[in-house]
Design a protein around this motif. Sequence first.
Motif: not given
Length: 391
Positions: A183-188, A250-252, A173-174
């Motif tokens: 990067x197209x990836x995220x660490x949570x 999505x915001x973050x 979505x981003x």
Amino acid sequence: MAPALLTGCGTSAPASDAAVRSIQRTLDARAAAVLAGDERGYLAAVAPGAERLRAEESRRFRGLARVPFGSWEYRLGAVDRRGDRAVAGAELRYRVSGYDKGPVTAARTLELVREGDRWYVTADRVAEGGAEQLWEQGEVTVVRGKRSLILGVGQEPARLEALAVTADRSVPAVTAAWPSRWAGRVVILVPSTLEDMGALLGAPASGYRGIAAVTTGETGGSGESPADRVIVNPAAYGVLGEFGKEVVLTHETTHVATRAHTSPATPMWLSEGYADWVAYRATDRTAPQTAPELRREVRRGALPAELPSDGDFAFGGTPQELARAYEGGWLACELIAEEWGERRLAEFYRVVGAGEHRGAAVEKAMSDILSTTPRAFTTRWRTYLAHRLGG
């Protein structure tokens, strides 16, 4: 405050080059043990006879054992030595394999003792003003999504897996909204409690009560900038419905994607408004549904005179004031997207972030990209608010 081991008679002094090299060798061996998954090697840095510390370090090692580190190193700072004892500042730098281009950095304070020709660690703690690492709070559970890595402490695996599914939807979505490469990836990170969330941020937990998640990272990021982390407040996030959770992540994730183009010149109405704009972009929510607090103000004739200031986004204010700031920023970005187009909105964001000074950067970007001025844009935004929310 000076540690207890440096009190008493005598004077402290910077350590000799030989002592610094020896301490660095101890830390290098410890770092190699982390990367090798070698608990015995990791504990070899602990001073002989320090059984309480050994037990604490063993728990810490088990906490981090499942995290897929690609690098781990200590960079020594100042070392104050008194005989066979020393206190050292160090910067821990690490990367998660496959996710971090730049290292996460953490300031540590180490206490050490010399036994023979070797230095051993007698204490390893967060430096004053610093933040904890997730594995200091307990054993980390790791869940790998297609586009996300979820690291949790004290959480049921099913909850982390559900979070990964939502995060995996937020990334495309981003990407669909933000045209620049990222990067197209995220660490949570998901700590056990709100208090633990505050410890990860190095800030009072009370300031984040009711905040579902925050993103950490250095603005204007380059390849060597500290990596971004989305930190979830388990209490506030847990009470959201599926729609709310997707909007939050999505915001973050937008903050992660735009970090390299966000700078001190970027006003919060733009950075937060853009993140909300991306989060709501593909939904069917109306403006009154998305901006209820601001709508109440507009309908009672209290149209805001100016775009939200950075201070309006402070967590210390009332929930209503904070909501109006976010809603105002969102509608400013929606106005740009509708009147000038989505690509112009993204270009405006990048050009503002490339500036050196806030006022000049916004004024130049409005002139160059939107062919308007801050005053004219504010007038147009106020008219837009009245139109979208006044009915």
